[in-house]
Design an enzyme around this catalytic site. Structure first.
Site, short mmCIF file in Angstrom:
data_model
loop_
_atom_site.label_atom_id
_atom_site.label_comp_id
_atom_site.label_asym_id
_atom_site.label_seq_id
_atom_site.Cartn_x
_atom_site.Cartn_y
_atom_site.Cartn_z
CG ASP A 157 38.04 46.70 34.08
OD1 ASP A 157 37.83 45.65 34.72
OD2 ASP A 157 38.44 47.75 34.61
CD GLU A 197 34.38 43.52 35.74
OE1 GLU A 197 34.55 43.12 36.90
OE2 GLU A 197 34.82 44.61 35.34
#
Length: 639
Positions: free
Chosen positions: A312, A365
């Protein structure tokens, strides 16, 4: 003496920041010593004056079991006899600085109390008996770049709930058979869970992690979570975890100001704080952080058989000025905005992951244009296996949400991605981030009446499944969930009683089946030889057509997209081969909620050149549709 007792070699590796099995020695480990059974506790706190383990086994008495320091190492340890699995504990840490003290959960704790309680819990991870040997032996094929990969992103607490029992969430063991049945029926190859590590706030969706080594107790025990993963593996479904090494919350029982100093985070507040999230930033240059995070990744691969990580907020790690105002951040030693320590950490993480577990996946990401995110470190890349294609996602949502009357003016949004599609190993995501914070649902973004909304969404998903790159859909996207995602409630499964919602779900199911059965759609996702435009210039009619190739050049898939609500008759498309081209998919079929326009199952190619090719098909393009064709098996064999 048996158990996780600290050796001089452990201290050496810990001091170098290269003890990637630190979880085997730090934390709370059931073991035996001189005939006594109990638990060995070990915690790193180099700036502590005194540490005691407190718990329900000693009445939370800080004087009962003080830990002993290992000289010069910053490590504190103690064996406590009689402590059993399930015992609750914390560390009471008194700092040598300003008399500060705090009760801290174990950074390496394997289990935890359910929120709002915050103690760690002793757990023996070795007793679960895995039954996923067949999966583990073959998963290298399922996770490969040339494999069909279609990921279903799930928040475990809100996929399905039990309304007749106070709207409670499913446990890991309840979730296992239901999720397996659904994923198997829908044809997804992998499931990706939003963070399942222990976190104090439901509303953070798991992204504000405190217990990096503990699966959240909301849904059950560590053994229960192992059962969920095991069940998915036995059904042939890979498991990806959302992993958050970018930040951590400042809760008093967590990592922040751990030993009365900034052990895990930066000391300078300009480097320490994430202004947008109100969280702390790891100091990636510290050996404690490197041991902690890379050991954590290994822990999930090793003890829980996880198949991959979606990492993330990588952009927030890479840039020192991420989320900061001008003048409110500290440049690197070269005067730039790049976080040199974070770059080194990410490269080390990926090098280690693919060396030790070459059959897993790491995906970033990363929302900027940072180069070579999914390229090897030896050529200057970050070393990830995959990268989310955020640019494609934004372009396509903006295009699809535009009234069809004006799409001809935005044609470049559906073609631009092919200028860079092979610069990274991309995953095409329609994730949870697109259905929260006032953005509305996927179906709510589409223009027009209900029929047009669903037709557009079917064509959008069809374009994703046929575009180069691996696929990802967040739960609810496949059924046309009308509400924004709400972490506190179940998806609206009763929508399946309505034909348009049921048709969209059937379309996604058939797209997954088509993907898995068509090597042309996945074998060369990251190779420019796997894609060829037939015509990308028909902006006036908002039509694009292209070919997808696998390793075999004589078995392409032809894809034609019509992004207007107008039926286009006698539309000529050039093709490389003659013979009969079977209509494999048509998003306008009545089965999916469409109007039934199409090509009666297929079309014979004519020996009439078009688009620079010797043959052509004369097609009917349904409204707001995608149609896909492949030469019949007889034609291919004859060739």
């Amino acid at each position: 003496m048996t158990g996780p007792f600290i050796t001089d070699f452990d201290l050496h590796l810990l001091g170098e920041g290269k003890h990637y099995r630190a979880y085997e020695k730090l934390g709370a480990h059931p073991c035996s010593l001189d005939g006594d059974t109990g638990v060995h506790f070990a915690v790193q706190a180099p700036n502590a004056e005194r540490i005691s383990v407190i718990g329900d086994f000693n009445g939370w008495d800080a004087n009962a079991h003080p830990l002993s320091p290992r000289a010069g190492s910053g490590l504190w340890t103690r064996f406590v006899p009689g402590v059993v699995e399930g015992a609750l504990y914390k560390y009471r840490i008194q700092s040598r600085h300003q008399g500060h003290w705090a009760d801290k959960a174990d950074p390496y704790g394997f289990s935890a109390e359910i929120r709002p309680q915050t103690a760690s819990k002793v757990w023996d991870l070795s007793k679960y008996q895995w039954r996923d040997q067949a999966w583990m032996a073959t998963r290298y094929r399922r996770n490969a770049h040339d494999a069909p990969i279609s990921i279903y992103e799930v928040h475990a607490g809100s996929w399905r709930r039990v309304p007749e029992e106070g709207n409670r969430w499913l446990t890991y063991r309840e979730l296992a058979p239901e999720l397996v049945d659904y994923l198997t029926d829908m044809g997804f190859t992998h499931v990706e869970f939003l963070p399942l590590t222990e976190h104090p706030l439901d509303g953070s969706w798991g992204y504000q992690t405190v217990g990096y080594y503990a699966p959240t107790s909301r849904y059950g025990s560590p053994d229960d979570f192992m059962f969920l993963i095991d069940t998915l593996h036995q059904a042939g479904i890979g498991v990806i975890l959302d992993w958050v090494p970018a930040h951590f919350p400042s809760d008093a029982h967590g990592l922040a100001y751990f030993d009365g100093t900034h052990l895990y985070e930066h000391e300078d507040p300009r480097q320490r704080e994430h202004p947008e999230w109100g969280t702390r930033v790891f100091n990636y240059g510290r050996w404690e952080v490197q041991n902690f995070l890379i050991s954590n990744a290994r822990f999930w691969f090793d003890r829980y058989h996880i198949d991959g990580f979606r990492v993330d907020a990588v952009a927030s790690m890479l840039y020192l000025d991420y989320g900061h105002r001008d003048g409110d951040w500290v440049p690197n030693q070269y005067g730039g905005r790049e976080n040199v320590d974070a770059i080194a950490f990410l490269r080390r993480f990926n090098e280690w992951a693919y060396h030790e577990f070459p059959d897993v996946m790491t995906m970033a990401e990363e929302s900027t244009t940072w180069p070579m995110v999914s390229r090897p470190t030896y050529v200057g890349g970050l070393g990830f296996g995959f990268k989310w294609n955020m640019g494609w996602m934004h372009d396509m949502l903006q295009y699809a949400s535009c009234d069809p009357v004006f799409r001809s003016y935005h044609h470049n949004r559906i073609t631009f991605s092919l200028l860079y599609a092979f610069s990274e190993n991309y995953v095409l995501p329609f994730s949870h981030d697109e259905v929260v914070h006032g953005k509305g649902s996927m179906i709510g973004k589409m223009p027009g009446d209900d029929w047009q909304k669903f037709a557009t969404l079917r064509s959008l998903y069809g374009y994703m499944f046929t575009h180069p790159g691996k696929k990802l859909l967040f739960m609810g996207n496949e059924i046309g969930q009308r509400r924004e995602w709400d972490v506190g409630s179940s998806l609206d499964w009763d929508l399946m009683n309505q034909p348009l919602h049921r048709g969209l779900q059937h379309w996604v199911r058939d797209m997954n089946a088509f993907l898995r059965g068509s090597p042309a759609l996945y074998e060369a996702d990251f190779d420019p030889r796997g894609f060829e435009w037939i015509d990308c210039s028909d902006a006036q009619q908002s039509v694009v057509c292209f070919l997808r190739y696998g390793r075999s050049s004589d078995d392409p898939v032809l894809v034609v997209c019509n992004f207007t609500p107008v039926v286009r008759h006698n539309y000529v498309v050039g093709v490389p081969f003659g013979g009969y081209w079977r209509e494999r998919l048509n998003s306008d079929a009545p089965l999916y909620g469409g109007s039934g326009q199409g090509n009666f199952g297929g079309v014979h190619a004519e020996s009439a050149p078009a688009h620079g090719r010797a043959h052509s098909l004369t097609l009917t393009l349904p409204p707001l549709s995608i149609v896909a064709f492949q030469r019949s098996a007889d034609e291919r064999h004859a060739a």
